[in-house]
Design an enzyme around this catalytic site. Structure first.
Site, short mmCIF file in Angstrom:
data_model
loop_
_atom_site.label_atom_id
_atom_site.label_comp_id
_atom_site.label_asym_id
_atom_site.label_seq_id
_atom_site.Cartn_x
_atom_site.Cartn_y
_atom_site.Cartn_z
N THR A 119 0.81 -1.21 0.00
CA THR A 119 0.00 0.00 0.00
C THR A 119 0.85 1.27 0.00
O THR A 119 0.54 2.23 -0.69
CB THR A 119 -0.90 0.01 1.24
OG1 THR A 119 -0.11 -0.38 2.36
CG2 THR A 119 -2.06 -0.93 1.07
N GLY A 200 0.20 -6.99 6.61
CA GLY A 200 -1.00 -7.52 7.23
C GLY A 200 -0.70 -8.18 8.57
O GLY A 200 0.45 -8.38 8.93
N GLY A 218 0.07 -3.44 14.79
CA GLY A 218 -1.26 -3.93 14.42
C GLY A 218 -1.95 -3.00 13.44
O GLY A 218 -1.48 -1.92 13.15
N CYS A 251 -2.66 3.45 6.98
CA CYS A 251 -3.45 2.80 8.02
C CYS A 251 -3.98 3.83 9.02
O CYS A 251 -4.80 3.52 9.87
CB CYS A 251 -2.62 1.74 8.74
SG CYS A 251 -1.07 2.40 9.35
#
Ligand SMILES: Cc1ncc(COP(=O)(O)O)c(C=O)c1O
Lengths: 519, 433
Positions: A119, A200, A218, A251
């Site tokens: 990403t 991930g 996370g 994220c």
């Protein structure tokens, strides 16, 4: 050279050898003084910055994720921006604390294994490489297979820049053909000193179970609370810009908007004015269906534009639409729109009061994103404090966009591409990842006894100023003495002995020989 | 303690040595026992070998580079193990899969101009092939080598070397194999002047002679002389090749493209005997004229080719090249520090990459150091043809720790050897006084 034999998958033994070479490089690099290190860092940042646009285009072409202009911005932030941000933090020279009678000597981690995501591919390569270099570590980059080409090219460009500026040969390396068995092998290899895992959850968990020290974080699922005291116009602009930034692949992008009823309609109008499209319940259902077929996020839609997603869902939106607003009533785990969405779709929940809003935001984080980040737009410090105390995250960005704000760009947080989610987010890191997380310190402690005088360490520098290639090219010893130790520059390491460069080396040696013979 | 190896066993090391004397080679067996290195290599792994007694030794002899990649290198072992499910030695008369693949790999990584590969099963055979090839190409018989050269002990190779080994078997042929002093271009020119020389055979750094380094311009000069007097240049890269000098073939560091290049030893990672001769188009004529000209059942055995492909791949990796540069820098610097502590004893370091010869101020100095290294867990061998010089050959995949450990041990052993020599001298002086 060690490691199990027969069953190793193709490419694994060579990848292990990259770690061995990295150990050699780290061993050398660990002796560089501050200025020698920063010469390397600056040179690498220059190249990274110069190639920001090219790699932004390439990354979008290769992955299909994100927005070229935004990736270019991010690449600049993650090269020039990062260097400016950490320039004054000396993680190389010894530190002297006279009052506590302590001397601290920097001890780099050694070999950093950097796993980078699809990403934010290039920006993450940039940051991890620069952090490693700032702290005199060697780094082996293992890019996400989806972004393999652009990342290997970027890592190679940084590696050559580093070596040209005097860094040890092999200080930056990249895995050409990443695969699961290969990454597993690298992660568990004892030559890996620390793993920086971005990607991930499975990648992060694998890093932590590798047996090696690891820093992995996370996932996020960012609530943004807009209370009645917020500057709505400004908040709307910030929110839409953040949500549209690189099509939400960071994220840290906002996932669910929680807005106080009293201002909700006005705020939604402001959002629409900034280019958000408010979905009707029926449109929302179609978008939900497209994003979460069988209740699982369709990763093919990561980083796609709002228009593309609307089109997929059969929803007509104006061509300039930047964000889709998807209202729903209740933040519960069976509501897919309450989960992390790495695309410009923003869940919208209306609440009766700021207090209820805090509860809703807390619920968002129960579903996912624990330890990560949250955003609030409010002018009431009491609400901000109550929010910060309630939400289980380690950074709360106020009156700023989450995407870049939580990553330390445009806020006082440490600039990074890796957001530590702390114990609550099953991570060993609670802060934004920074260079200092890649270096330990040997602490030299004197007796507190007043009769023990703490001597002066001023000017004592254990590290070397480095000039010329490291290691020097292996010239025959009778030539070295004759020529006054003039080493021939070593090139061509990563060109599999490209004939042109081999010829260049030959030419240099012959030149040297001739001068000796003549002299 | 008994030593059971499955199909054979010995009850003790003493029994083993006794049988070695009885059934194998009494001369060699006794030599090592008397030299204070009663080594019978048992287990081997990486850069370590273990004596039957269990004593571990760090191997910086590596059989002249045979174990460049370490003993039983996992990658080579895996390649050969897997290949044994499909291949064997092969039939040397037919076009062969593995032979062709390795030949292509050798040619594509070789200096330009070397275009064909002929296989042998050992270095000596490969040298014989090189000499035969040169003779065929030039239709001349003489082969010039340097005094104290060592190119192996097969029929023709032995003639290029020291008398000690040719006379023993009545195989010296001085008229065909003139020897000239190393680093002496005039002597070389004298030998070539008559234009009756097929080839000059030259080890890029003569190993068995203690790695004396070619003086700047010497090898280049020899090559020029070869061109002038129509002789071929045969580069023996059996010890100096395969990345030991930081380039795949040491001769390329001199900008020389040889007419013929010989490799062996490390070519198969020490897992299967094989050697190869790389020849230029000019020299390769016999391969077309009579392809059966050199026949060798085991030459280019296919399992050896598989091992060779893997070993060559590992040697050629940029990672390996880089590591060799690091290793030679670290070990070279470390040795110079040791040298500074014993300037009257440790009088010279000859180094090109991880090809190293350490010179000591005593006619047999290297034998003392060898023994003290052995006592300190390191196996390095003296130079047969110049026992002042210790051959010191670290592997090309050594880790930093292993190099540091090696240097620590070498420091102590060199010091102890010096004390012994000095003690002996002191005693002699006392006696004669
Ligand atoms: C330089 C050189 N050439 C040729 C040979 C002969 O090789 P082999 O013993 O495999 O016949 C050797 C062996 O030590 C050597 O060192």
């Amino acid at each position: 050279m060690t490691g199990p034999g027969p069953e190793e998958a193709a490419g694994v033994p060579r990848a292990r050898q990259m770690l061995e070479r990295a150990r050699w490089a780290a061993r050398s690099f660990g002796r560089y003084d501050h200025d020698s290190v920063w010469r390397v860092v600056e040179a690498v940042a220059d190249v990274a910055e110069a190639k920001a646009q090219e790699y932004a285009e390439w990354a979008v072409r290769e992955t299909g994720f994100g927005v070229v202009e935004h990736k270019a911005v991010k690449n600049r932030l993650c090269s020039r921006g990062i260097v400016e941000a950490y320039r004054d933090e000396d993680l190389v020279s010894p530190r002297i604390d006279t009052s506590r009678k302590l001397v601290e000597v920097a001890r780099p981690a050694g070999v950093v294994l950097a796993l980078t995501p699809s990403t934010n591919p290039v920006s993450t390569v940039y940051v991890k490489v620069l952090f490693a270099l700032m702290t005199r570590n060697a780094v082996v980059v293992s890019p996400h297979p989806l972004a393999r080409q652009v990342c290997t090219d970027a890592a190679r460009a940084l590696a050559s820049a580093a070596e040209a500026a005097g860094a040890p040969c092999g200080v930056v390396q990249v895995v050409d053909e990443p695969s699961i068995p290969l990454i597993d092998a690298l992660m568990s290899d004892e030559r890996t000193d620390v793993i920086l895992a971005t990607g991930g959850v499975p990648v992060v968990r694998a890093a932590y179970s590798s047996g090696n020290p690891a820093i992995g974080v996370g996932p996020g699922n960012v609530p943004v609370l807009v209370d009645a005291t917020a500057d709505l116009r400004r908040a709307a602009e910030k929110l839409v810009t953040s949500k549209a930034f690189d099509n939400s692949v960071l994220c840290t992008n906002e996932s669910v908007l929680v807005v106080e009823d009293a201002v909700a309609d006005r705020f939604l109008r402001e959002l629409q004015r900034c280019g958000a499209h408010l979905l009707t319940p029926e449109e929302r259902d179609r978008v939900r269906e497209v994003l979460f077929p069988l209740a699982r996020f369709d990763t093919a839609l990561v980083g796609r534009s709002a228009v593309a997603i609307a089109e997929r869902a059969g929803v007509r939106v104006p061509p300039r639409t930047r964000v889709l607003l998807a209202p729903f009533d209740l933040v519960v785990d069976e509501e897919p729109l309450a989960r992390e969405k790495l695309c410009p779709v923003l869940g919208v929940v209306r609440v009766a009061s700021a207090a209820r809003g805090i509860r809703a935001a807390t619920a968002v984080l129960r579903i996912g994103g624990a330890g990560h980040s949250a955003v609030i737009h409010s002018s009431d410090p009491a609400t901000v404090m109550a929010y910060a105390a309630a939400v289980r995250v380690l950074r709360v960005v106020v009156n700023e966009g989450g995407s870049t704000g939580s990553a330390g760009f445009g806020t006082g947080l440490a600039p990074t591409m890796t957001i530590g989610t702390g114990f609550v987010g099953r991570s060993s890191l609670g802060e934004n990842l920074q260079p200092r997380h890649l270096v330990d310190w040997t602490r030299v402690a004197y007796s507190e006894d007043p009769s023990e005088v703490f001597p002066s360490f001023e000017g004592l520098q254990p590290w070397d100023s480095v000039a010329g290639p490291m290691p020097p090219y292996p010239v025959a010893s009778n030539l070295v003495t004759a020529a006054g130790a003039a080493p021939v520059p070593a090139a061509a390491y990563d060109d599999e002995g490209a004939p042109a460069l081999r010829d260049e080396i030959r030419r240099l040696i012959i030149e040297e020989l001739t001068s000796i013979v003549k002299g | 303690m008994s030593f059971d190896y499955g199909d054979f066993s010995f009850s003790s090391k003493a029994e083993m040595l006794e049988k070695s004397r009885d059934f194998w080679n009494p001369g060699k067996t006794d030599f090592w026992v008397e030299a204070g290195v009663p080594l019978v290599i048992d287990r081997r792994e990486g850069y370590y070998v273990y004596d039957m007694s269990g004593r571990r030794l760090l191997d910086v002899h590596l059989n002249g580079g045979t174990y460049n990649l370490g003993h039983r290198n996992p990658e080579v072992t895996a390649a050969v193990t897997a290949a044994m499910n499909h291949f064997d030695i092969g039939n040397h008369h037919f076009p062969s899969l593995a032979r062709t693949a390795l030949a292509e790999a050798l040619v594509t990584t070789a200096p330009e101009g070397l275009t064909k590969v002929v296989y042998g099963s050992g270095g000596g055979e490969a040298i014989d092939i090189a000499i035969k090839t040169a003779r065929h190409a030039t239709q001349k018989r003489k082969v010039v080598s340097i005094v104290k050269a060592y190119h192996g002990h097969t029929g023709l190779a032995v003639g290029t070397g020291d008398d000690r080994f040719s006379k023993l078997f009545l195989s010296d042929r001085p008229e065909e194999f003139p020897h000239v002093p190393f680093n002496d271009l005039d002597a070389m020119e004298q030998a070539l002047l008559g234009r009756d020389v097929a080839a000059v055979i030259m080890e890029t750094i003569p190993a068995t002679y203690g790695f004396p380094l070619p003086e700047p311009g010497y090898l280049e000069g020899v090559k020029r002389l070869c061109e002038r007097y129509d002789a071929l240049y045969i580069a023996d890269e059996v010890q100096t090749g395969l990345m030991r000098t930081g380039e795949l073939w040491a001769v390329t560091k001199h900008g020389i493209t040889p007419d013929i290049l010989v490799t062996g030893k490390g070519l198969s990672g020490g897992m299967y005997p094989i050697s190869a001769v790389l020849v230029s188009e000019r020299a390769a004529g016999w391969l077309t004229e009579d392809g059966f000209g050199h026949i060798s059942t085991f030459g280019g055995a296919e399992l050896g080719c598989i091992a060779g492909l893997k070993a060559l791949e590992v040697c050629n990796r940029p990672e390996t090249r880089s590591m060799v540069h690091y290793i030679s820098d670290l070990v070279g610097r470390g040795l110079r520090e040791v040298q500074a502590a014993y300037p009257d004893w440790f009088v010279g370091i000859r180094q090109n990459g991880v090809v190293m010869g350490l010179e000591f101020a005593h006619p047999e100095g290297a034998k003392y150091v060898m023994r003290h290294l052995y006592d300190n867990g390191v196996w390095a061998i003296f130079s047969t043809l110049d026992p002042r010089v210790l051959q010191f050959k670290p592997g090309i995949l050594m880790t930093p720790e292993l190099c540091e450990d090696l240097l620590d041990r070498a420091d102590v052993a060199i010091g102890r050897a010096w004390a012994e020599v000095r003690g002996a001298r002191g005693a002699r002086e006392r006696v004669s006084a």
